[in-house]
Design a protein around this motif. Structure first.
Motif, PDB file in Angstrom:
ATOM      1  N   MET A  84      56.727  24.319  24.254  1.00  0.00           N
ATOM      2  CA  MET A  84      56.323  24.629  25.625  1.00  0.00           C
ATOM      3  C   MET A  84      57.277  25.685  26.186  1.00  0.00           C
ATOM      4  O   MET A  84      58.481  25.601  26.003  1.00  0.00           O
ATOM      5  N   MET A  85      56.705  26.656  26.873  1.00  0.00           N
ATOM      6  CA  MET A  85      57.535  27.727  27.432  1.00  0.00           C
ATOM      7  C   MET A  85      58.387  27.195  28.588  1.00  0.00           C
ATOM      8  O   MET A  85      58.055  26.180  29.197  1.00  0.00           O
ATOM      9  N   SER A  86      59.467  27.908  28.847  1.00  0.00           N
ATOM     10  CA  SER A  86      60.383  27.502  29.917  1.00  0.00           C
ATOM     11  C   SER A  86      59.736  27.696  31.281  1.00  0.00           C
ATOM     12  O   SER A  86      58.721  28.394  31.418  1.00  0.00           O
ATOM     13  N   ARG A  87      60.359  27.094  32.288  1.00  0.00           N
ATOM     14  CA  ARG A  87      59.870  27.254  33.664  1.00  0.00           C
ATOM     15  C   ARG A  87      59.895  28.718  34.080  1.00  0.00           C
ATOM     16  O   ARG A  87      58.998  29.200  34.770  1.00  0.00           O
ATOM     17  N   GLU A  88      60.940  29.435  33.647  1.00  0.00           N
ATOM     18  CA  GLU A  88      61.063  30.845  33.993  1.00  0.00           C
ATOM     19  C   GLU A  88      59.936  31.659  33.360  1.00  0.00           C
ATOM     20  O   GLU A  88      59.346  32.532  34.007  1.00  0.00           O
ATOM     21  N   GLU A  89      59.636  31.361  32.089  1.00  0.00           N
ATOM     22  CA  GLU A  89      58.542  32.066  31.416  1.00  0.00           C
ATOM     23  C   GLU A  89      57.204  31.738  32.076  1.00  0.00           C
ATOM     24  O   GLU A  89      56.365  32.628  32.265  1.00  0.00           O
ATOM     25  N   THR A  90      57.029  30.485  32.429  1.00  0.00           N
ATOM     26  CA  THR A  90      55.800  30.064  33.100  1.00  0.00           C
ATOM     27  C   THR A  90      55.664  30.781  34.436  1.00  0.00           C
ATOM     28  O   THR A  90      54.590  31.308  34.759  1.00  0.00           O
ATOM     29  N   ALA A  91      56.727  30.815  35.211  1.00  0.00           N
ATOM     30  CA  ALA A  91      56.698  31.491  36.515  1.00  0.00           C
ATOM     31  C   ALA A  91      56.366  32.970  36.346  1.00  0.00           C
ATOM     32  O   ALA A  91      55.580  33.532  37.127  1.00  0.00           O
ATOM     33  N   LYS A  92      56.934  33.583  35.328  1.00  0.00           N
ATOM     34  CA  LYS A  92      56.680  35.008  35.069  1.00  0.00           C
ATOM     35  C   LYS A  92      55.201  35.226  34.747  1.00  0.00           C
ATOM     36  O   LYS A  92      54.588  36.164  35.261  1.00  0.00           O
ATOM     37  N   LEU A  93      54.628  34.357  33.913  1.00  0.00           N
ATOM     38  CA  LEU A  93      53.215  34.503  33.572  1.00  0.00           C
ATOM     39  C   LEU A  93      52.306  34.277  34.779  1.00  0.00           C
ATOM     40  O   LEU A  93      51.300  34.978  34.943  1.00  0.00           O
ATOM     41  N   ILE A  94      52.652  33.305  35.622  1.00  0.00           N
ATOM     42  CA  ILE A  94      51.864  33.068  36.839  1.00  0.00           C
ATOM     43  C   ILE A  94      51.914  34.316  37.723  1.00  0.00           C
ATOM     44  O   ILE A  94      50.884  34.773  38.230  1.00  0.00           O
ATOM     45  N   HIS A  95      53.105  34.859  37.890  1.00  0.00           N
ATOM     46  CA  HIS A  95      53.279  36.067  38.702  1.00  0.00           C
ATOM     47  C   HIS A  95      52.468  37.226  38.128  1.00  0.00           C
ATOM     48  O   HIS A  95      51.790  37.953  38.860  1.00  0.00           O
ATOM     49  N   GLU A  96      52.520  37.406  36.815  1.00  0.00           N
ATOM     50  CA  GLU A  96      51.767  38.476  36.163  1.00  0.00           C
ATOM     51  C   GLU A  96      50.265  38.257  36.315  1.00  0.00           C
ATOM     52  O   GLU A  96      49.518  39.216  36.546  1.00  0.00           O
ATOM     53  N   ALA A  97      49.814  37.004  36.165  1.00  0.00           N
ATOM     54  CA  ALA A  97      48.386  36.709  36.297  1.00  0.00           C
ATOM     55  C   ALA A  97      47.908  37.005  37.714  1.00  0.00           C
ATOM     56  O   ALA A  97      46.832  37.602  37.909  1.00  0.00           O
ATOM     57  N   LEU A  98      48.687  36.602  38.694  1.00  0.00           N
ATOM     58  CA  LEU A  98      48.321  36.867  40.077  1.00  0.00           C
ATOM     59  C   LEU A  98      48.311  38.376  40.344  1.00  0.00           C
ATOM     60  O   LEU A  98      47.387  38.894  40.972  1.00  0.00           O
ATOM     61  N   GLY A  99      49.314  39.081  39.823  1.00  0.00           N
ATOM     62  CA  GLY A  99      49.357  40.536  39.977  1.00  0.00           C
ATOM     63  C   GLY A  99      48.150  41.211  39.347  1.00  0.00           C
ATOM     64  O   GLY A  99      47.551  42.124  39.935  1.00  0.00           O
ATOM     65  N   ALA A 100      47.779  40.757  38.154  1.00  0.00           N
ATOM     66  CA  ALA A 100      46.606  41.325  37.482  1.00  0.00           C
ATOM     67  C   ALA A 100      45.343  41.060  38.302  1.00  0.00           C
ATOM     68  O   ALA A 100      44.500  41.955  38.473  1.00  0.00           O
ATOM     69  N   ALA A 101      45.213  39.846  38.821  1.00  0.00           N
ATOM     70  CA  ALA A 101      44.039  39.510  39.631  1.00  0.00           C
ATOM     71  C   ALA A 101      44.007  40.337  40.915  1.00  0.00           C
ATOM     72  O   ALA A 101      42.945  40.831  41.319  1.00  0.00           O
ATOM     73  N   ILE A 102      45.143  40.509  41.557  1.00  0.00           N
ATOM     74  CA  ILE A 102      45.214  41.316  42.779  1.00  0.00           C
ATOM     75  C   ILE A 102      44.790  42.749  42.493  1.00  0.00           C
ATOM     76  O   ILE A 102      44.092  43.372  43.288  1.00  0.00           O
ATOM     77  N   ASN A 103      45.186  43.262  41.325  1.00  0.00           N
ATOM     78  CA  ASN A 103      44.863  44.634  40.949  1.00  0.00           C
ATOM     79  C   ASN A 103      43.477  44.778  40.329  1.00  0.00           C
ATOM     80  O   ASN A 103      43.105  45.863  39.894  1.00  0.00           O
ATOM     81  N   GLY A 104      42.733  43.680  40.264  1.00  0.00           N
ATOM     82  CA  GLY A 104      41.376  43.732  39.747  1.00  0.00           C
ATOM     83  C   GLY A 104      41.266  43.757  38.233  1.00  0.00           C
ATOM     84  O   GLY A 104      40.201  44.050  37.698  1.00  0.00           O
ATOM     85  N   ASP A 105      42.346  43.432  37.534  1.00  0.00           N
ATOM     86  CA  ASP A 105      42.328  43.408  36.071  1.00  0.00           C
ATOM     87  C   ASP A 105      41.986  41.991  35.602  1.00  0.00           C
ATOM     88  O   ASP A 105      42.853  41.213  35.203  1.00  0.00           O
ATOM     89  N   ALA A 106      40.695  41.680  35.668  1.00  0.00           N
ATOM     90  CA  ALA A 106      40.232  40.324  35.356  1.00  0.00           C
ATOM     91  C   ALA A 106      40.536  39.932  33.919  1.00  0.00           C
ATOM     92  O   ALA A 106      40.878  38.774  33.651  1.00  0.00           O
ATOM     93  N   ASP A 107      40.404  40.870  32.984  1.00  0.00           N
ATOM     94  CA  ASP A 107      40.664  40.540  31.574  1.00  0.00           C
ATOM     95  C   ASP A 107      42.116  40.135  31.371  1.00  0.00           C
ATOM     96  O   ASP A 107      42.402  39.144  30.690  1.00  0.00           O
ATOM     97  N   ARG A 108      43.033  40.873  31.952  1.00  0.00           N
ATOM     98  CA  ARG A 108      44.466  40.549  31.818  1.00  0.00           C
ATOM     99  C   ARG A 108      44.774  39.220  32.498  1.00  0.00           C
ATOM    100  O   ARG A 108      45.493  38.386  31.948  1.00  0.00           O
ATOM    101  N   ALA A 109      44.224  39.014  33.691  1.00  0.00           N
ATOM    102  CA  ALA A 109      44.449  37.749  34.405  1.00  0.00           C
ATOM    103  C   ALA A 109      43.922  36.581  33.580  1.00  0.00           C
ATOM    104  O   ALA A 109      44.603  35.558  33.443  1.00  0.00           O
TER     105      ALA A 109
END
Length: 149
Positions: free
Chosen positions: A1-26
């Motif tokens: 299982m990934m660390s909390r920091e890695e998880t937080a980073k992925l959540i942040h990246e997913a939200l950023g991708a969704a905000i930018n309209g990159d549905a595939d990346r999100a």
């Protein structure tokens, strides 16, 4: 299982991708989070996503934002008749509102109901939550720009 920091980073990246309209990346990032998580951890991930939505809502509403600590409540106003008949949409809206109100048991009940409804509702609901929060974040950014902050 990934660390909390890695998880937080992925959540942040997913939200950023969704905000930018990159549905595939999100979607790819949410899938990575889901594969690495059990049900309990995914509940935590939903709360982190919902907290971003809560911050965005407070930005959008400013001083008029409800304050649950003062007895106020966030509510769902169905603008489109039947919109909440869709279990995916309903999960997203109800989980977000419960989180914003600090109602952890209600948020967990909505999460458990989505989980029990099966993969289509569960995965779709989490993706819808991300999409809805991304929309709120975009609105908050526009509000901040309009306010000059």
């Amino acid at each position: 299982m990934m660390s909390r920091e890695e998880t937080a980073k992925l959540i942040h990246e997913a939200l950023g991708a969704a905000i930018n309209g990159d549905a595939d990346r999100a979607a790819d990032l949410v899938t990575r989070l889901g594969v690495d998580s059990d049900a309990s951890r995914m509940l935590g991930i939903c709360h982190v996503i919902a907290e971003a939505g809560h911050r965005a809502l407070r930005t959008c509403f400013g001083e008029a934002a409800p304050d649950p600590s003062q007895g106020d409540s966030w509510i769902i106003e169905q603008l489109e008749p039947g919109a909440l008949d869709d279990p995916v949409q309903a999960f997203s809206a109800r989980f977000l509102v419960a989180h914003c109100n600090g109602d952890v048991p209600d948020a967990q009940a909505h999460y458990e109901a989505a989980l029990q409804a099966g993969p289509e509702v569960f995965v779709g609901g989490i993706c819808q939550l991300l999409i809805d929060v991304a929309g709120l974040a975009r609105a908050a950014m526009q509000q901040s720009e309009a306010d000059g902050s």
